[in-house]
Scaffold this motif. Structure first.
Motif, PDB file in Angstrom:
ATOM      1  N   GLY A 254      20.196 -22.183 -32.179  1.00 11.20           N
ATOM      2  CA  GLY A 254      21.392 -22.411 -32.987  1.00 11.20           C
ATOM      3  C   GLY A 254      21.162 -22.256 -34.473  1.00 11.20           C
ATOM      4  O   GLY A 254      21.928 -22.777 -35.288  1.00 11.20           O
ATOM      5  N   CYS A 255      20.126 -21.514 -34.872  1.00 11.23           N
ATOM      6  CA  CYS A 255      19.793 -21.407 -36.297  1.00 11.23           C
ATOM      7  C   CYS A 255      20.707 -20.385 -36.984  1.00 11.23           C
ATOM      8  O   CYS A 255      20.935 -19.295 -36.468  1.00 11.23           O
ATOM      9  N   PRO A 256      21.226 -20.713 -38.168  1.00 12.36           N
ATOM     10  CA  PRO A 256      22.150 -19.812 -38.859  1.00 12.36           C
ATOM     11  C   PRO A 256      21.476 -18.595 -39.510  1.00 12.36           C
ATOM     12  O   PRO A 256      22.173 -17.657 -39.904  1.00 12.36           O
ATOM     13  N   GLU A 257      20.159 -18.601 -39.649  1.00 13.29           N
ATOM     14  CA  GLU A 257      19.464 -17.505 -40.345  1.00 13.29           C
ATOM     15  C   GLU A 257      19.449 -16.231 -39.489  1.00 13.29           C
ATOM     16  O   GLU A 257      19.697 -16.293 -38.279  1.00 13.29           O
ATOM     17  N   ASP A 258      19.097 -15.107 -40.117  1.00 11.24           N
ATOM     18  CA  ASP A 258      19.159 -13.835 -39.373  1.00 11.24           C
ATOM     19  C   ASP A 258      17.802 -13.151 -39.183  1.00 11.24           C
ATOM     20  O   ASP A 258      17.737 -11.933 -39.035  1.00 11.24           O
ATOM     21  N   CYS A 259      16.711 -13.924 -39.171  1.00 10.11           N
ATOM     22  CA  CYS A 259      15.357 -13.370 -39.005  1.00 10.11           C
ATOM     23  C   CYS A 259      15.336 -12.460 -37.762  1.00 10.11           C
ATOM     24  O   CYS A 259      15.567 -12.936 -36.639  1.00 10.11           O
ATOM     25  N   ALA A 260      15.055 -11.175 -37.978  1.00 13.31           N
ATOM     26  CA  ALA A 260      15.252 -10.181 -36.918  1.00 13.31           C
ATOM     27  C   ALA A 260      14.331 -10.349 -35.727  1.00 13.31           C
ATOM     28  O   ALA A 260      14.580  -9.810 -34.661  1.00 13.31           O
ATOM     29  N   TYR A 261      13.254 -11.102 -35.898  1.00 12.84           N
ATOM     30  CA  TYR A 261      12.297 -11.316 -34.809  1.00 12.84           C
ATOM     31  C   TYR A 261      12.644 -12.522 -33.957  1.00 12.84           C
ATOM     32  O   TYR A 261      12.049 -12.748 -32.910  1.00 12.84           O
ATOM     33  N   CYS A 262      13.592 -13.349 -34.404  1.00 12.84           N
ATOM     34  CA  CYS A 262      13.638 -14.717 -33.886  1.00 12.84           C
ATOM     35  C   CYS A 262      14.658 -14.952 -32.765  1.00 12.84           C
ATOM     36  O   CYS A 262      15.861 -14.743 -32.939  1.00 12.84           O
ATOM     37  N   PRO A 263      14.174 -15.439 -31.624  1.00 14.14           N
ATOM     38  CA  PRO A 263      15.067 -15.744 -30.506  1.00 14.14           C
ATOM     39  C   PRO A 263      15.975 -16.948 -30.767  1.00 14.14           C
ATOM     40  O   PRO A 263      16.904 -17.191 -29.992  1.00 14.14           O
TER      41      PRO A 263
ATOM     42  N   THR B  18      19.136 -13.561 -45.112  1.00 17.61           N
ATOM     43  CA  THR B  18      19.812 -14.821 -45.451  1.00 17.61           C
ATOM     44  C   THR B  18      18.973 -15.754 -46.317  1.00 17.61           C
ATOM     45  O   THR B  18      19.419 -16.849 -46.650  1.00 17.61           O
ATOM     46  N   ARG B  19      17.755 -15.360 -46.614  1.00 17.71           N
ATOM     47  CA  ARG B  19      16.954 -16.150 -47.572  1.00 17.71           C
ATOM     48  C   ARG B  19      15.947 -15.230 -48.244  1.00 17.71           C
ATOM     49  O   ARG B  19      15.477 -14.279 -47.629  1.00 17.71           O
ATOM     50  N   GLN B  20      15.661 -15.501 -49.473  1.00 16.97           N
ATOM     51  CA  GLN B  20      14.838 -14.600 -50.279  1.00 16.97           C
ATOM     52  C   GLN B  20      13.358 -14.970 -50.227  1.00 16.97           C
ATOM     53  O   GLN B  20      13.004 -16.123 -49.978  1.00 16.97           O
TER      54      GLN B  20
ATOM     55  N   ALA C 213      11.309 -26.815 -35.985  1.00 16.42           N
ATOM     56  CA  ALA C 213      12.758 -26.981 -35.857  1.00 16.42           C
ATOM     57  C   ALA C 213      13.472 -25.723 -36.336  1.00 16.42           C
ATOM     58  O   ALA C 213      13.121 -25.153 -37.366  1.00 16.42           O
ATOM     59  N   ALA C 214      14.496 -25.318 -35.600  1.00 22.59           N
ATOM     60  CA  ALA C 214      15.241 -24.099 -35.921  1.00 22.59           C
ATOM     61  C   ALA C 214      16.322 -24.413 -36.958  1.00 22.59           C
ATOM     62  O   ALA C 214      17.518 -24.431 -36.643  1.00 22.59           O
ATOM     63  N   TRP C 215      15.874 -24.684 -38.152  1.00 19.90           N
ATOM     64  CA  TRP C 215      16.769 -24.970 -39.274  1.00 19.90           C
ATOM     65  C   TRP C 215      16.530 -23.997 -40.402  1.00 19.90           C
ATOM     66  O   TRP C 215      15.400 -23.522 -40.596  1.00 19.90           O
TER      67      TRP C 215
HETATM   68 FE1  SF4 Z   1      15.881 -19.789 -37.937  1.00 21.39          FE
HETATM   69 FE2  SF4 Z   1      13.291 -20.065 -38.411  1.00 21.39          FE
HETATM   70 FE3  SF4 Z   1      14.183 -18.462 -36.419  1.00 21.39          FE
HETATM   71 FE4  SF4 Z   1      14.547 -17.713 -38.938  1.00 21.39          FE
HETATM   72  S1  SF4 Z   1      12.563 -18.014 -37.905  1.00 21.39           S
HETATM   73  S2  SF4 Z   1      16.091 -17.648 -37.299  1.00 21.39           S
HETATM   74  S3  SF4 Z   1      14.889 -19.677 -39.922  1.00 21.39           S
HETATM   75  S4  SF4 Z   1      14.377 -20.664 -36.530  1.00 21.39           S
END
Ligand code: SF4
Ligand code: SAM
Ligand code: DTB
Length: 333
Positions: A61-70, A176-178, A109-111
């Motif tokens: 449920g994380c709002p970020e857009d990290c392209a690797y992240c499930p 979504t973050r620098q 934590a997925a924050w």
């Molecule tokens: Fe969210 Fe961290 Fe995954 Fe990025 S890497 S989408 S910040 S949980």
């Protein structure tokens, strides 16, 4: 006239450039491995590996857009969003990790960043895990200086916050973050007196020069991180990087070696991606100077070799987990 015989041993540059790290990566593999193992032996027992166990205390449920992240809410990966775990369940997992031989327990934590209420709850988790006699580590996203101080007061030993990749490739992976915000969190962690765990991911389509750029960034942090996780991309279906071409295995080994040479006293962790690696490849990573692993059958949402498998590998390679006595020598016949 040559002064070679009297010249002092060359000191490594105090600031690394992507170019100088690229120079390391481009060496013949045997020269690079020899150099890395030589540096490794100056600072560590080459047969000892530190074990950290991971627990996802708040999944998905994380709002970020990290392209690797499930765990990003933007990608359909089948990872359901959960709530922050309760103290009892976290302590039970920490006890099991300790009983299996881990010395550090890392809570993820997925924050994007924790809110104040969540931070207070994580501080209680840190306190409880610390009381079990484990080193504590958290990875919760961006932290303010005050939040870092609160975690330090609760007994946090390490904070994991990765630079992930080179600055010039970063924008292809996360919007979504620098990069600068990552550096600010690392500074807040450092200033609070928490040890820094910071590394990256290889195999996201970056070039060798960009891998060199990541290592230079890490090595130039002042001081460089105490712990450097080198992750191989775990390609998860549904993420934008799901179909990425796998990285050449020896390129991974070379980058581990460059991390060891540029950050001689750091614990370099062979992190995500071990399930896709043979034991022979992992052995090459240890030869290149990796001396820490994630231990336990899960990372955050994906799998990892199980403890029995890793114990067998350690036996096969003659490795010992940090904090465990060497086997007593067999009595003479
Ligand atoms: Fe969210 Fe961290 Fe995954 Fe990025 S890497 S989408 S910040 S949980
Ligand atoms: N949400 C927080 C953050 O991003 O800072 C903490 C948790 S996040 C999952 C921690 C790290 O896990 C990321 O920085 C990334 O380096 C790593 N990671 C996530 N997904 C990965 C994957 N599929 N393969 C390899 N590493 C991954
Ligand atoms: C790190 O560098 N790697 C770990 C830890 N820090 C938090 C996470 C790896 C996650 C792999 C994908 C998953 O299991 O979700």
């Amino acid at each position: 006239m040559t002064h070679a015989a009297h010249a002092p041993a060359p000191t490594p540059p105090s600031r690394w450039t992507a170019e100088s790290v690229l120079g390391l990566l481009e060496q013949p593999l045997m020269d690079l491995l020899f150099q890395a193992q030589t540096v490794h032996r100056q600072h560590f027992d080459p047969n000892v590996v530190q074990l950290s166990s991971l627990l996802s205390i708040k999944t998905g449920g994380c709002p970020e857009d990290c392209a690797y992240c499930p765990q990003s809410v933007r990608y359909d990966t089948g990872v359901a969003a959960g709530k922050l775990m309760e103290v009892d369940a976290v302590v039970a997992a920490a006890r099991a990790a300790k009983a299996a031989g881990a010395t550090r327990f890392c809570m993820g934590a997925a924050w994007r960043s924790p809110n104040e209420r969540d931070l207070a709850r994580v501080a209680r988790l840190v306190q409880a895990v610390k009381a079990e006699g484990l080193q504590t580590c958290c990875t919760l996203g961006m932290l303010s200086p005050q939040q870092a101080r609160t975690l330090k007061a609760a007994g946090l030993d390490y904070y994991n916050h990765n630079l992930d990749t080179a600055p010039e490739f970063y924008g292809r992976i996360i919007t979504t973050r620098q990069y600068q915000e990552r550096l600010q969190t690392l500074q807040a962690v450092r200033e609070a007196g928490i040890a820094v765990c910071c590394g990256g991911i290889l195999g996201m389509g970056e070039s060798r020069r960009e891998r060199a750029g990541l290592i230079a960034q890490l090595a130039n942090l002042d001081p460089y991180p105490e712990s450097v996780p080198i992750n191989q991309l775990v390609r998860v279906a549904g993420t934008p990087l799901a179909d990425m071409e796998p990285l050449d295995a020896l390129e991974f080994v070379r980058t581990v070696a460059a991390a060891r040479i540029t950050m001689p006293r750091a614990w370099v962790r062979l992190s995500a991606g071990r399930r896709e690696m043979s034991e022979e490849l992992q052995a090459l990573c240890f030869l290149a100077g990796a001396n820490s692993i994630f231990y336990g059958d899960r990372l955050l949402t994906t799998g990892n070799p199980d403890c029995a498998q890793d114990r067998q590998m350690f036996q096969r390679l003659g490795l010992r987990p940090l904090g465990q006595q060497p086997e007593p020598a067999a009595p003479a016949a």
